[in-house]
Design a protein around this motif. Sequence first.
Motif, PDB file in Angstrom:
ATOM      1  N   ALA A   1       0.622  -1.267   0.012  1.00 30.19           N
ATOM      2  CA  ALA A   1      -0.153  -0.053   0.102  1.00 30.19           C
ATOM      3  C   ALA A   1       0.943   1.327   0.006  1.00 30.19           C
ATOM      4  N   PRO A   2       1.723   1.387  -1.063  1.00 26.91           N
ATOM      5  CA  PRO A   2       2.454   2.770  -1.224  1.00 26.91           C
ATOM      6  C   PRO A   2       1.817   3.928  -1.278  1.00 26.91           C
ATOM      7  N   GLN A   3       2.490   5.142  -1.211  1.00 28.90           N
ATOM      8  CA  GLN A   3       2.021   6.542  -1.461  1.00 28.90           C
ATOM      9  C   GLN A   3       2.584   7.023  -2.612  1.00 28.90           C
ATOM     10  N   LEU A   4       3.736   6.144  -3.305  1.00 30.35           N
ATOM     11  CA  LEU A   4       4.157   6.853  -4.460  1.00 30.35           C
ATOM     12  C   LEU A   4       4.784   5.278  -5.154  1.00 30.35           C
ATOM     13  N   VAL A   5       4.982   5.344  -6.393  1.00 29.66           N
ATOM     14  CA  VAL A   5       5.416   4.251  -6.938  1.00 29.66           C
ATOM     15  C   VAL A   5       6.463   4.859  -8.065  1.00 29.66           C
ATOM     16  N   LEU A   6       7.907   3.999  -8.124  1.00 31.81           N
ATOM     17  CA  LEU A   6       8.889   4.239  -8.982  1.00 31.81           C
ATOM     18  C   LEU A   6       8.817   3.206  -9.993  1.00 31.81           C
ATOM     19  N   LEU A   7       8.622   3.423 -11.224  1.00 33.23           N
ATOM     20  CA  LEU A   7       8.399   2.403 -12.174  1.00 33.23           C
ATOM     21  C   LEU A   7       9.115   2.278 -13.513  1.00 33.23           C
ATOM     22  N   ASP A   8       9.863   1.378 -13.712  1.00 31.70           N
ATOM     23  CA  ASP A   8      10.568   1.216 -15.149  1.00 31.70           C
ATOM     24  C   ASP A   8       9.753   0.781 -16.078  1.00 31.70           C
ATOM     25  N   ILE A   9      10.166   0.982 -17.287  1.00 26.95           N
ATOM     26  CA  ILE A   9       9.375   0.823 -18.371  1.00 26.95           C
ATOM     27  C   ILE A   9       9.488  -0.683 -18.859  1.00 26.95           C
ATOM     28  N   SER A  10      10.784  -1.129 -19.082  1.00 25.90           N
ATOM     29  CA  SER A  10      11.136  -2.402 -19.507  1.00 25.90           C
ATOM     30  C   SER A  10      11.285  -3.294 -18.466  1.00 25.90           C
ATOM     31  N   LEU A  11      10.213  -4.253 -18.142  1.00 27.50           N
ATOM     32  CA  LEU A  11      10.060  -5.575 -17.043  1.00 27.50           C
ATOM     33  C   LEU A  11       9.689  -6.777 -17.484  1.00 27.50           C
ATOM     34  N   PRO A  12      10.112  -7.665 -16.914  1.00 30.53           N
ATOM     35  CA  PRO A  12       9.903  -8.923 -17.172  1.00 30.53           C
ATOM     36  C   PRO A  12       8.191  -9.170 -17.309  1.00 30.53           C
ATOM     37  N   PHE A  13       7.924  -9.741 -18.338  1.00 31.26           N
ATOM     38  CA  PHE A  13       6.379 -10.309 -18.241  1.00 31.26           C
ATOM     39  C   PHE A  13       5.471  -9.244 -18.878  1.00 31.26           C
ATOM     40  N   TYR A  14       5.223  -8.288 -18.356  1.00 36.05           N
ATOM     41  CA  TYR A  14       4.694  -6.958 -18.791  1.00 36.05           C
ATOM     42  C   TYR A  14       5.259  -5.671 -18.384  1.00 36.05           C
ATOM     43  N   ASN A  15       5.008  -4.749 -19.366  1.00 35.73           N
ATOM     44  CA  ASN A  15       6.060  -3.506 -19.170  1.00 35.73           C
ATOM     45  C   ASN A  15       5.476  -2.458 -18.315  1.00 35.73           C
ATOM     46  N   GLY A  16       6.127  -1.548 -18.096  1.00 29.61           N
ATOM     47  CA  GLY A  16       5.643  -0.655 -16.891  1.00 29.61           C
ATOM     48  C   GLY A  16       4.297   0.195 -17.365  1.00 29.61           C
ATOM     49  N   TYR A  17       4.127   0.367 -18.621  1.00 21.40           N
ATOM     50  CA  TYR A  17       2.816   0.947 -19.206  1.00 21.40           C
ATOM     51  C   TYR A  17       1.609   0.102 -18.735  1.00 21.40           C
ATOM     52  N   TYR A  18       1.667  -1.211 -18.739  1.00 19.25           N
ATOM     53  CA  TYR A  18       0.719  -2.086 -18.385  1.00 19.25           C
ATOM     54  C   TYR A  18       0.313  -2.050 -16.971  1.00 19.25           C
ATOM     55  N   TRP A  19       1.298  -1.845 -16.133  1.00 19.88           N
ATOM     56  CA  TRP A  19       1.144  -1.965 -14.766  1.00 19.88           C
ATOM     57  C   TRP A  19       0.773  -0.554 -14.257  1.00 19.88           C
ATOM     58  N   CYS A  20       1.011   0.450 -14.883  1.00 20.12           N
ATOM     59  CA  CYS A  20       0.815   2.013 -14.628  1.00 20.12           C
ATOM     60  C   CYS A  20      -0.961   2.014 -15.089  1.00 20.12           C
ATOM     61  N   ALA A  21      -1.208   1.351 -15.943  1.00 24.50           N
ATOM     62  CA  ALA A  21      -2.794   1.539 -16.219  1.00 24.50           C
ATOM     63  C   ALA A  21      -3.481   0.378 -15.480  1.00 24.50           C
ATOM     64  N   GLU A  22      -2.838  -0.809 -15.025  1.00 22.54           N
ATOM     65  CA  GLU A  22      -3.732  -1.413 -13.997  1.00 22.54           C
ATOM     66  C   GLU A  22      -3.802  -0.767 -12.704  1.00 22.54           C
ATOM     67  N   ILE A  23      -2.814   0.167 -12.192  1.00 20.26           N
ATOM     68  CA  ILE A  23      -2.973   0.628 -10.800  1.00 20.26           C
ATOM     69  C   ILE A  23      -3.838   1.802 -11.099  1.00 20.26           C
ATOM     70  N   ARG A  24      -4.042   2.606 -12.034  1.00 21.48           N
ATOM     71  CA  ARG A  24      -4.700   3.641 -12.370  1.00 21.48           C
ATOM     72  C   ARG A  24      -6.311   3.123 -12.397  1.00 21.48           C
ATOM     73  N   LYS A  25      -6.505   2.014 -12.653  1.00 20.10           N
ATOM     74  CA  LYS A  25      -7.923   1.496 -12.609  1.00 20.10           C
ATOM     75  C   LYS A  25      -8.477   1.596 -11.090  1.00 20.10           C
ATOM     76  N   PHE A  26      -7.801   1.692 -10.143  1.00 23.58           N
ATOM     77  CA  PHE A  26      -8.459   1.837  -8.700  1.00 23.58           C
ATOM     78  C   PHE A  26      -7.527   2.922  -7.729  1.00 23.58           C
ATOM     79  N   SER A  27      -6.472   3.348  -8.306  1.00 25.22           N
ATOM     80  CA  SER A  27      -5.444   4.372  -7.515  1.00 25.22           C
ATOM     81  C   SER A  27      -5.020   5.547  -8.275  1.00 25.22           C
TER      82      SER A  27
END
Length: 223
Positions: free
Chosen positions: A45-71
């Motif tokens: 439950a962080p207050q801020l995320v530091l997010l790389d773009i190139s990641l294993p499995f799914y890239n940072g854009y994907y995870w940003c979109a997922e987080i933005r669905k609820f936060s």
Amino acid sequence: MYRILIVEDDMGIASAMKKQIEMWDLEVSCVENFRNVLEEFSEFAPQLVLLDISLPFYNGYYWCAEIRKFSKIPIIFISSASDNMNIVMAMNMGGDDFIAKPFDLNVLTAKIQAILRRTYDFGGQMTILQHRGAMLNTSDASLTYNGERIELTKNDYRILRTLMENKGKVVSRDTLMERLWETDSFVDENALTVNIARLRKKLEQVGLMEFIVTKKGMGYLIG
């Protein structure tokens, strides 16, 4: 103490960032399971995320979109792919800032502190309560589970918030009724029973079975 989540698969960079940020009395966690970043996000439950773009499995854009669905928490992209197209895309996907690698660690912490001040000192804290993968965002009264946003009524939200704030404890029916109706006037206890039943059905429809447990003669708790 603010919590910072680092989503970076280069452990050397992640470790250096963690060490630097912790010097400023901030709590830091580095993601280890890149297949399911949301699980570690919900647990920490962080207050801020530091997010790389190139990641294993799914890239940072994907995870940003997922987080933005609820936060709406701040997300700072960190990447060596710092061309204009990636920077624009990061901002369009919901990022709040972009830092190009290689970067100065002092600049990184200065940006983190500035965003935390702007977001929380003036806007109030955005808190996420989580249990069994369900995430209740108290800033917009929304519930998310497995990437699906679940619509809550005012009473649904008040019941869940009260129970999740008291995770591991039994909450009495009287306490729940006070939180729901905020009055000293008599309210039929059946009204609470009906609200609990409706909420349970809604949770079960998305796979959250036995999320609210009845303790006979005592009250309720989340299980």
